[in-house]
Write a protein that holds these residues in place. Structure first.
Motif, PDB file in Angstrom:
ATOM      1  N   LYS A  96       0.834  -1.208   0.000  1.00 49.89           N
ATOM      2  CA  LYS A  96       0.000   0.000   0.000  1.00 49.89           C
ATOM      3  C   LYS A  96       0.867   1.256   0.000  1.00 49.89           C
ATOM      4  O   LYS A  96       0.603   2.201  -0.741  1.00 49.89           O
ATOM      5  N   ALA A  97       1.912   1.258   0.821  1.00 47.46           N
ATOM      6  CA  ALA A  97       2.811   2.421   0.878  1.00 47.46           C
ATOM      7  C   ALA A  97       3.497   2.644  -0.466  1.00 47.46           C
ATOM      8  O   ALA A  97       3.636   3.796  -0.918  1.00 47.46           O
ATOM      9  N   GLN A 102       4.519   6.453  -0.928  1.00 47.73           N
ATOM     10  CA  GLN A 102       5.022   6.861   0.382  1.00 47.73           C
ATOM     11  C   GLN A 102       6.452   6.400   0.647  1.00 47.73           C
ATOM     12  O   GLN A 102       7.025   6.749   1.677  1.00 47.73           O
ATOM     13  N   CYS A 103       7.020   5.618  -0.246  1.00 45.46           N
ATOM     14  CA  CYS A 103       8.395   5.122  -0.091  1.00 45.46           C
ATOM     15  C   CYS A 103       9.277   5.845  -1.097  1.00 45.46           C
ATOM     16  O   CYS A 103       8.939   5.923  -2.278  1.00 45.46           O
ATOM     17  N   HIS A 104      10.406   6.343  -0.616  1.00 42.97           N
ATOM     18  CA  HIS A 104      11.270   7.166  -1.462  1.00 42.97           C
ATOM     19  C   HIS A 104      12.702   6.646  -1.415  1.00 42.97           C
ATOM     20  O   HIS A 104      13.285   6.537  -0.329  1.00 42.97           O
ATOM     21  N   THR A 105      13.261   6.360  -2.570  1.00 41.59           N
ATOM     22  CA  THR A 105      14.631   5.861  -2.613  1.00 41.59           C
ATOM     23  C   THR A 105      15.612   6.870  -2.030  1.00 41.59           C
ATOM     24  O   THR A 105      16.665   6.477  -1.531  1.00 41.59           O
ATOM     25  N   ALA A 106      15.273   8.142  -2.050  1.00 40.19           N
ATOM     26  CA  ALA A 106      16.158   9.171  -1.482  1.00 40.19           C
ATOM     27  C   ALA A 106      16.330   9.012   0.026  1.00 40.19           C
ATOM     28  O   ALA A 106      17.291   9.536   0.602  1.00 40.19           O
ATOM     29  N   ASP A 107      15.436   8.286   0.677  1.00 40.78           N
ATOM     30  CA  ASP A 107      15.535   8.060   2.121  1.00 40.78           C
ATOM     31  C   ASP A 107      16.611   7.028   2.470  1.00 40.78           C
ATOM     32  O   ASP A 107      16.994   6.894   3.626  1.00 40.78           O
ATOM     33  N   ALA A 123      12.015   6.613  10.629  1.00 33.59           N
ATOM     34  CA  ALA A 123      10.875   6.783  11.538  1.00 33.59           C
ATOM     35  C   ALA A 123       9.505   6.662  10.871  1.00 33.59           C
ATOM     36  O   ALA A 123       8.644   5.946  11.391  1.00 33.59           O
ATOM     37  N   PRO A 124       9.255   7.318   9.738  1.00 36.91           N
ATOM     38  CA  PRO A 124       7.907   7.192   9.146  1.00 36.91           C
ATOM     39  C   PRO A 124       7.561   5.759   8.734  1.00 36.91           C
ATOM     40  O   PRO A 124       6.407   5.341   8.848  1.00 36.91           O
ATOM     41  N   TYR A 125       8.548   5.009   8.290  1.00 32.10           N
ATOM     42  CA  TYR A 125       8.305   3.623   7.884  1.00 32.10           C
ATOM     43  C   TYR A 125       8.015   2.757   9.114  1.00 32.10           C
ATOM     44  O   TYR A 125       7.107   1.928   9.095  1.00 32.10           O
ATOM     45  N   LYS A 131       1.764   1.010  13.327  1.00 33.88           N
ATOM     46  CA  LYS A 131       0.341   1.373  13.278  1.00 33.88           C
ATOM     47  C   LYS A 131      -0.486   0.214  12.731  1.00 33.88           C
ATOM     48  O   LYS A 131      -1.519  -0.154  13.296  1.00 33.88           O
ATOM     49  N   ASN A 132      -0.036  -0.372  11.645  1.00 33.35           N
ATOM     50  CA  ASN A 132      -0.791  -1.467  11.040  1.00 33.35           C
ATOM     51  C   ASN A 132      -0.719  -2.751  11.851  1.00 33.35           C
ATOM     52  O   ASN A 132      -1.693  -3.502  11.914  1.00 33.35           O
TER      53      ASN A 132
END
Length: 167
Positions: A96-97, A102-107, A123-125, A131-132
């Motif tokens: 879903k992300a 919501q997923c970025h290779t730059a991270d 942290a966001p991941y 949460k899920n």
């Protein structure tokens, strides 16, 4: 046991290919984070593993004595067994992300062909996975509790719990 593990491996290959077919999926390679998705799956599965480990500790199980996963040096084999039915929570969260961008290779950092994510970028991941997972906290708890009760009452294998995600 080898036949079961072989069947699981083949099924796993087809499963991951189907779940992540829209995201240039190559293969599931645990501990070899050759892409962003495998890195994130490892993070999600680690969170799930630790949650299940905490629950079985409540019931006094020996985490190192598994059923399908056999004892191996420093491997919590029972935890490996009991996380299996809940892995799709992590898989669907990641899918879903990815679908929502919501997923970025730059991270991620890449070193020697492996992806890494640390600190604030992770942290966001982590929050997304937690949460899920917590949406299924009752199912997780009841599954481990039912497993404990079946184990202590020496029930037949057919009477051990199974996971039903239908709500």
């Amino acid at each position: 046991l080898q036949e079961i593990m072989g069947t699981e491996g083949v099924a796993s290959k087809h499963y991951f290919s189907a779940v992540f077919e829209e995201h240039n999926w190559n293969a599931r390679r645990p501990r070899v984070k050759h892409d962003m998705a495998n890195c994130l799956l490892d993070i999600g599965y680690s969170l799930l593993f630790n949650l299940v480990h905490g629950l079985i500790e409540l019931y006094g199980f020996d985490a190192y004595v598994g059923v399908l996963h056999r004892q191996f040096y420093h491997r919590k084999s029972l935890v490996c067994d009991l996380v299996e039915p809940f892995r799709p929570i992590i898989d669907s969260t990641l899918r879903k992300a990815l679908n929502l961008g919501q997923c970025h290779t730059a991270d991620f950092s890449v070193a020697q062909g492996q992806y890494f994510i640390v600190g604030k970028k992770a942290a966001p991941y982590i929050q997304l996975f937690i949460k899920n997972l917590l949406e299924y906290r009752e199912e997780l708890f009841l599954y481990i509790q039912s497993y404990y009760r079946a184990f202590m009452r020496e029930k037949a294998v057919s009477e051990f719990p199974f996971v039903n995600f239908e709500k």
